[in-house]
Design an enzyme around this catalytic site. Structure first.
Site, mmCIF file in Angstrom:
data_model
loop_
_atom_site.group_PDB
_atom_site.id
_atom_site.type_symbol
_atom_site.label_atom_id
_atom_site.label_comp_id
_atom_site.label_asym_id
_atom_site.label_seq_id
_atom_site.Cartn_x
_atom_site.Cartn_y
_atom_site.Cartn_z
ATOM 1 N N ARG A 92 -6.033 -11.849 1.392
ATOM 2 C CA ARG A 92 -7.488 -11.828 1.483
ATOM 3 C C ARG A 92 -8.162 -12.838 0.556
ATOM 4 O O ARG A 92 -9.192 -13.405 0.885
ATOM 5 C CB ARG A 92 -8.015 -10.426 1.140
ATOM 6 C CG ARG A 92 -7.616 -9.341 2.127
ATOM 7 C CD ARG A 92 -8.179 -8.008 1.677
ATOM 8 N NE ARG A 92 -7.710 -6.883 2.469
ATOM 9 C CZ ARG A 92 -8.288 -6.471 3.588
ATOM 10 N NH1 ARG A 92 -9.355 -7.098 4.048
ATOM 11 N NH2 ARG A 92 -7.815 -5.433 4.252
ATOM 12 N N LYS A 130 3.724 2.859 4.510
ATOM 13 C CA LYS A 130 4.195 4.238 4.398
ATOM 14 C C LYS A 130 3.004 5.158 4.136
ATOM 15 O O LYS A 130 2.824 5.659 3.030
ATOM 16 C CB LYS A 130 5.242 4.351 3.291
ATOM 17 C CG LYS A 130 6.499 3.522 3.570
ATOM 18 C CD LYS A 130 7.485 3.595 2.417
ATOM 19 C CE LYS A 130 8.745 2.798 2.728
ATOM 20 N NZ LYS A 130 9.725 2.845 1.620
ATOM 21 N N LYS A 174 7.303 11.424 1.947
ATOM 22 C CA LYS A 174 7.983 11.461 0.640
ATOM 23 C C LYS A 174 7.052 11.088 -0.507
ATOM 24 O O LYS A 174 7.297 11.455 -1.659
ATOM 25 C CB LYS A 174 9.216 10.562 0.660
ATOM 26 C CG LYS A 174 8.966 9.112 1.085
ATOM 27 C CD LYS A 174 8.515 8.216 -0.042
ATOM 28 C CE LYS A 174 8.091 6.869 0.467
ATOM 29 N NZ LYS A 174 7.576 5.974 -0.613
ATOM 30 N N GLU A 190 -0.298 6.019 -1.721
ATOM 31 C CA GLU A 190 -0.579 6.650 -0.435
ATOM 32 C C GLU A 190 -0.475 8.176 -0.488
ATOM 33 O O GLU A 190 -1.111 8.882 0.281
ATOM 34 C CB GLU A 190 0.383 6.103 0.632
ATOM 35 C CG GLU A 190 0.199 4.637 0.975
ATOM 36 C CD GLU A 190 -0.961 4.385 1.941
ATOM 37 O OE1 GLU A 190 -1.622 5.362 2.330
ATOM 38 O OE2 GLU A 190 -1.181 3.218 2.290
#
EC number: 1.1.1.94
Length: 338
Positions: free
Chosen positions: A35, A109, A192, A282
């Site tokens: 970016r 993920k 996870k 995440e």
């Protein structure tokens, strides 16, 4: 002579850069979209990405660009390494840039918070013209970039996709296995992250190896229980994308989610921890989705509920652990061959 590919990597973070560097090392024409012009200039002139991979020298053949269309022009393969919260927006920008039949591999993920969809589902909606696959495994970016021996899984319904990615990435230190349970591989990579937060907290509290081992094993049981309810193959969770990735993220300080848990275990505020991390963890968002889904689908997930109570309801860690120890004792192994 092996076929030379033209490859794009969408994303300027640690894992996207590590993958881009491997592909450049393997002699393929490689361009990475970032970016910020300053980071593009750093990669092109200094051959480093110090914000995300400090101390790592990148292959001089790796080219970076802030122009999305330029990055993917003429590419036969694209790796998508964008945080889940930005994935749909970037995919929409790609829609009129990426040619039909292009191989697109998601490495993210995470789960889209608003829709509870995995990244492959988001990409399929926004980019129906591509041939889709996912990549997941115990792949800490800093170790991968430092060329330590690592294994991963690429999964797709199209066997030509998996064989192409194996040829692209395979090298002396990176072993790439193939699979066809795309949903299970991707789901394992997302789930996870939540348990890595729990393991980090336990480590900060000085829990012993027995405790950590029990946490990881019961985390695997919860992940598998959730996966079966959602339609994934529980055996996928016994491979690199499942127990392999779970183990490394629950034991390594290089894992962002582990570091979030460790700092929480020392008593720091969640927002302060996430801000100081400087990268996306995440598992924080995935936790809320898993809590909602476990209640909606009646899936027994005491570790998820306990962590949710600590992070969002202000409960004391000791009280939650005590509650877990008194919870219903399910079977140790729930999915066995008859």
């Amino acid at each position: 002579m092996a076929k030379k590919h033209k490859v794009a990597i969408i994303g300027g973070g640690s894992f996207g850069t590590a993958i881009a560097n491997i592909i450049a090392d393997n002699g393929h024409d490689t361009c990475q979209w970032m970016r910020t012009p300053e980071r593009v200039q750093e990669v092109n002139e200094q051959h480093t990405n110090e914000v995300y991979l400090p101390g790592i020298k990148l292959n001089p053949a790796l080219h970076a660009s802030a122009d999305l269309r330029e990055t993917v022009a003429g590419c036969d393969t694209v790796f998508f390494s964008i945080p889940s919260k930005s994935s749909r927006d970037v995919a929409r920008q790609l829609a009129d840039c990426i040619a039909p039949g292009t191989i697109l591999i998601s490495t993210t993920k995470g789960i889209e918070f608003e829709t509870n969809k995995l990244m492959s589902e988001v990409l399929q909606e926004e980019l129906p013209q591509v041939r889709l696959g996912v990549l997941s495994g115990p792949n800490l970016a800093k170790e991968l970039a430092a060329r330590t021996i690592t294994g991963t899984v690429v999964a797709s319904k199209d066997p030509d996709v998996t064989s192409t990615i194996q040829d692209l990435l395979q090298c002396s230190y990176f072993r790439v296995y193939a699979g066809n349970d795309m949903y299970g591989v991707e789901l394992a990579g997302a789930l996870k992250n939540v348990y890595a937060i729990t393991a980090g907290m336990a480590a900060a509290l000085g829990c012993g190896h027995n405790t950590i081992s029990m946490l990881i094993t019961r985390s695997l049981a919860e992940m598998s229980r959730y996966a079966v309810t959602k339609g994934a193959d529980p055996l996928t969770f016994l491979g690199l994308a499942g127990v392999g990735d779970l183990f490394v993220t629950c034991t390594s300080p290089l894992s962002r989610n582990y570091r979030v848990g460790f700092e929480l275990g020392k008593g720091r505020d969640l927002n302060e921890v996430v801000e100081s991390l400087g990268q996306v963890a995440e598992g924080v968002n995935t936790l809320r989705l898993m809590k909602e889904q476990s209640e909606l689908l009646n899936i027994y997930m005491p570790l998820v509920h306990g962590l949710y109570d600590i992070i969002y309801n202000g409960c004391k860690v000791g009280d939650v652990i005590g509650t877990m120890m008194c919870a219903e004792q399910n079977r140790d192994v729930e999915f066995a061959l008859q």
